[in-house]
Design an enzyme around this catalytic site. Sequence first.
Site, PDB file in Angstrom:
ATOM      1  CG  ASN A 168      -1.709   1.230   1.405  1.00  0.00           C
ATOM      2  OD1 ASN A 168      -1.835   2.011   0.466  1.00  0.00           O
ATOM      3  ND2 ASN A 168      -2.274   1.432   2.587  1.00  0.00           N
TER       4      ASN A 168
ATOM      5  CE  LYS B 238      -0.217   3.524   4.652  1.00  0.00           C
ATOM      6  NZ  LYS B 238      -0.215   3.719   6.101  1.00  0.00           N
TER       7      LYS B 238
ATOM      8  CD  GLU C 169      -3.012   5.966   6.425  1.00  0.00           C
ATOM      9  OE1 GLU C 169      -2.981   5.930   5.180  1.00  0.00           O
ATOM     10  OE2 GLU C 169      -2.110   5.478   7.139  1.00  0.00           O
TER      11      GLU C 169
ATOM     12  CD  GLU D 227      -3.656  -2.028   7.401  1.00  0.00           C
ATOM     13  OE1 GLU D 227      -2.575  -2.336   6.910  1.00  0.00           O
ATOM     14  OE2 GLU D 227      -4.239  -0.950   7.153  1.00  0.00           O
TER      15      GLU D 227
ATOM     16  N   GLY E 192       2.284   2.771  10.745  1.00  0.00           N
ATOM     17  CA  GLY E 192       3.255   3.845  10.557  1.00  0.00           C
ATOM     18  C   GLY E 192       3.948   4.270  11.837  1.00  0.00           C
TER      19      GLY E 192
ATOM     20  CB  SER F  91       4.986  -1.267  12.184  1.00  0.00           C
ATOM     21  OG  SER F  91       4.597   0.086  12.397  1.00  0.00           O
TER      22      SER F  91
HETATM   23  P1  PGA Z   1       2.654   0.667   7.672  1.00  0.00           P
HETATM   24  O1  PGA Z   1       1.180   0.877   7.030  1.00  0.00           O
HETATM   25  O2  PGA Z   1       3.168  -0.637   7.142  1.00  0.00           O
HETATM   26  O3  PGA Z   1       3.439   1.855   7.213  1.00  0.00           O
HETATM   27  O4  PGA Z   1       2.454   0.628   9.161  1.00  0.00           O
HETATM   28  C1  PGA Z   1       0.315  -0.206   6.842  1.00  0.00           C
HETATM   29  C2  PGA Z   1      -0.963   0.283   6.239  1.00  0.00           C
HETATM   30  O5  PGA Z   1      -1.446   1.362   6.619  1.00  0.00           O
HETATM   31  O6  PGA Z   1      -1.557  -0.389   5.351  1.00  0.00           O
END
Ligand code: PGA
Length: 252
Positions: A9, A11, A98, A168, A174, A214
């Site tokens: 992902n 983003k 998000e 998640e 993040g 993460s």
């Molecule tokens: P991250 O994000 O691996 O940066 O924690 C995961 C996600 O939001 O899909």
Amino acid sequence: MRKKIIAANWKMNKTVSEAVTFLDTFLLELGEEKRVDVVICPPFTALAKVSEVLSDVSNVRLGAQNMHWEKPGAYTGEVSADMLRELFVRYVVLGHSERRSLFGETDAVVNRKTKAALAAVLKPIVCVGETLDERDAGRVESVLSTQLSGSLADLSAKEFEEVIIAYEPVWAIGTGRTASPEQAQAAHAFIRAHLETMAGKAVADKVRIQYGGSVKPANTAELMSQPDIDGALVGGASLEARGFVEIVKHAL
Ligand code: PGA
């Protein structure tokens, strides 16, 4: 046996040229690996180019990060399922935390999008997960049940089997703070049990449940060895090609 599925992902990251640079390295390092399903979800602006690059690659699929539930029409700033299909998009991330927290998406909205995606033969990756406050208040299971029941309402058994769930925990996204394999497994087992109440055991046993939050090369293998963890949705660590290949390889 459920085949593992690892999705990137990205983003709001990577221009078209940055996406191409990533793929140059990623595809070379990944080689012919077919034992894991691999999905790349670039921003909308890079979908067409990434689709072109992947057109002669059989082991990496294209995903989108969002879509609207309506057919094409007067929805400024939105993208329809048909537009994604034309670019050979196979998966679409829906209800990411998000989107829920920054753009007001509710379970009802995620449900409309999920149904529209399935109607267009796109596989939805439906995201659920609790905040830290909810975990501290002992509400993980009630939050997950509400999100699952709302987001996946009124699906047929056949549609359920097409859905991928991404668990998640919001506090792990993040932040560098991953759920422990035991915490993640407990949530995944609960999700599968809840799916069983919604669609029956045969269906629940087939649905793939990804962990996200993460994920990085160093923690992938242990997470993926848990019985109800069937893959990962990877944000930050999917932006670097060699690291993302390592994550895919650790999922085996
Ligand atoms: P991250 O994000 O691996 O940066 O924690 C995961 C996600 O939001 O899909």
